[in-house]
Design a protein around this motif. Sequence first.
Motif, mmCIF file in Angstrom:
data_model
loop_
_atom_site.group_PDB
_atom_site.id
_atom_site.type_symbol
_atom_site.label_atom_id
_atom_site.label_comp_id
_atom_site.label_asym_id
_atom_site.label_seq_id
_atom_site.Cartn_x
_atom_site.Cartn_y
_atom_site.Cartn_z
ATOM 1 N N GLU A 38 0.710 -1.314 -0.006
ATOM 2 C CA GLU A 38 -0.168 0.070 0.056
ATOM 3 C C GLU A 38 0.909 1.407 -0.137
ATOM 4 O OE1 GLU A 38 -2.222 -3.314 0.945
ATOM 5 O OE2 GLU A 38 -0.644 -2.633 2.054
ATOM 6 N N ALA A 39 2.189 1.229 0.216
ATOM 7 C CA ALA A 39 2.971 2.413 0.125
ATOM 8 C C ALA A 39 3.192 2.802 -1.367
ATOM 9 C CB ALA A 39 4.567 2.034 0.627
ATOM 10 N N VAL A 40 3.237 4.338 -1.283
ATOM 11 C CA VAL A 40 3.380 5.114 -2.428
ATOM 12 C C VAL A 40 4.773 6.064 -2.414
ATOM 13 C CG1 VAL A 40 1.029 4.923 -2.880
ATOM 14 C CG2 VAL A 40 1.871 6.800 -1.520
ATOM 15 N N SER A 42 6.225 9.468 -2.558
ATOM 16 C CA SER A 42 5.689 10.843 -2.389
ATOM 17 C C SER A 42 6.820 11.730 -1.815
ATOM 18 C CB SER A 42 4.381 10.773 -1.444
ATOM 19 O OG SER A 42 3.742 12.086 -1.367
ATOM 20 N N GLY A 43 7.136 12.807 -2.514
ATOM 21 C CA GLY A 43 8.235 13.679 -1.832
ATOM 22 C C GLY A 43 9.574 12.880 -1.583
ATOM 23 N N GLY A 44 9.789 11.971 -2.436
ATOM 24 C CA GLY A 44 11.186 11.320 -2.393
ATOM 25 C C GLY A 44 11.212 10.061 -1.418
ATOM 26 N N PHE A 45 10.176 9.944 -0.788
ATOM 27 C CA PHE A 45 9.928 8.914 0.294
ATOM 28 C C PHE A 45 8.772 7.948 -0.059
ATOM 29 C CE2 PHE A 45 11.898 12.365 2.501
ATOM 30 C CZ PHE A 45 13.046 11.984 2.871
ATOM 31 N N PRO A 49 -0.263 6.094 3.222
ATOM 32 C CA PRO A 49 -1.077 7.257 3.092
ATOM 33 C C PRO A 49 -2.140 6.605 4.304
ATOM 34 C CG PRO A 49 -1.218 6.506 1.202
ATOM 35 C CD PRO A 49 0.015 5.802 1.747
ATOM 36 N N VAL A 50 -2.630 7.348 5.153
ATOM 37 C CA VAL A 50 -3.699 6.836 6.176
ATOM 38 C C VAL A 50 -4.472 8.195 6.398
ATOM 39 C CG1 VAL A 50 -4.191 5.764 8.425
ATOM 40 C CG2 VAL A 50 -2.192 5.002 7.156
ATOM 41 N N LYS A 51 -5.706 7.818 6.554
ATOM 42 C CA LYS A 51 -6.775 9.016 7.142
ATOM 43 C C LYS A 51 -7.175 8.671 8.741
ATOM 44 C CE LYS A 51 -8.238 10.053 2.749
ATOM 45 N NZ LYS A 51 -7.751 11.213 2.530
ATOM 46 N N ILE A 52 -7.446 9.529 9.351
ATOM 47 C CA ILE A 52 -7.559 9.534 10.623
ATOM 48 C C ILE A 52 -8.988 8.840 10.769
ATOM 49 C CG2 ILE A 52 -8.699 11.079 12.658
ATOM 50 C CD1 ILE A 52 -6.689 13.219 11.659
ATOM 51 N N GLY A 53 -8.882 7.891 11.763
ATOM 52 C CA GLY A 53 -10.108 7.120 11.922
ATOM 53 C C GLY A 53 -10.544 5.959 11.018
ATOM 54 N N THR A 54 -9.837 5.821 9.873
ATOM 55 C CA THR A 54 -10.122 4.757 8.942
ATOM 56 C C THR A 54 -8.917 3.767 9.013
ATOM 57 O OG1 THR A 54 -11.235 6.502 7.501
ATOM 58 C CG2 THR A 54 -10.531 4.431 6.564
ATOM 59 N N TYR A 112 8.917 2.624 6.954
ATOM 60 C CA TYR A 112 8.368 3.733 6.098
ATOM 61 C C TYR A 112 7.733 5.078 6.880
ATOM 62 C CZ TYR A 112 7.639 0.216 2.560
ATOM 63 O OH TYR A 112 7.890 -0.836 1.465
ATOM 64 N N MET A 113 7.349 5.806 6.121
ATOM 65 C CA MET A 113 6.664 7.028 6.932
ATOM 66 C C MET A 113 5.264 6.796 6.535
ATOM 67 S SD MET A 113 9.031 10.190 5.205
ATOM 68 C CE MET A 113 8.408 11.337 5.858
ATOM 69 N N VAL A 114 4.794 6.993 7.707
ATOM 70 C CA VAL A 114 3.051 7.167 7.759
ATOM 71 C C VAL A 114 2.828 8.314 7.862
ATOM 72 C CG1 VAL A 114 1.111 5.895 8.822
ATOM 73 C CG2 VAL A 114 3.292 4.642 8.854
#
Length: 118
Positions: A38-40, A42-45, A49-54, A112-114
């Motif tokens: 699921e990683a993408v 973005s910004g060289g890293f 991507p995760v949404k609050i509460g989802t 990973y950066m989350v």
Amino acid sequence: MTINFAIKASIVLAVSLLSLAACKKDLPPIKNNLTVREAVLSGGFMQIPVKIGTPLQINLAVNPGNIAVTEEATYTSKHPEIASYSKSGVITGLTIGVDTVIINTAGLQVWYMVNVSK
């Protein structure tokens, strides 16, 4: 003159092939890398991507070959106030921000950066 050029071209080709062969055997073997599907980028890293509460179920894979990981992983968070991680790989965003997660499984480790957003 044509023969002389052909001889020079053959010598250059032979030297090039020998150099390439010498370099190839100095390369280390390809190692397995742990990835999150699921990683993408973005910004060289590589970011998740995760949404609050989802809640987001992540799927781990070993490359090359993109082989699914079935062993349980451990998740170590740098900022547990930003996101939480279940033992089964579900990430839940708690507040807007960026966390760093270190994932260990099958003798491999990756981070990973989350990126948690609204």
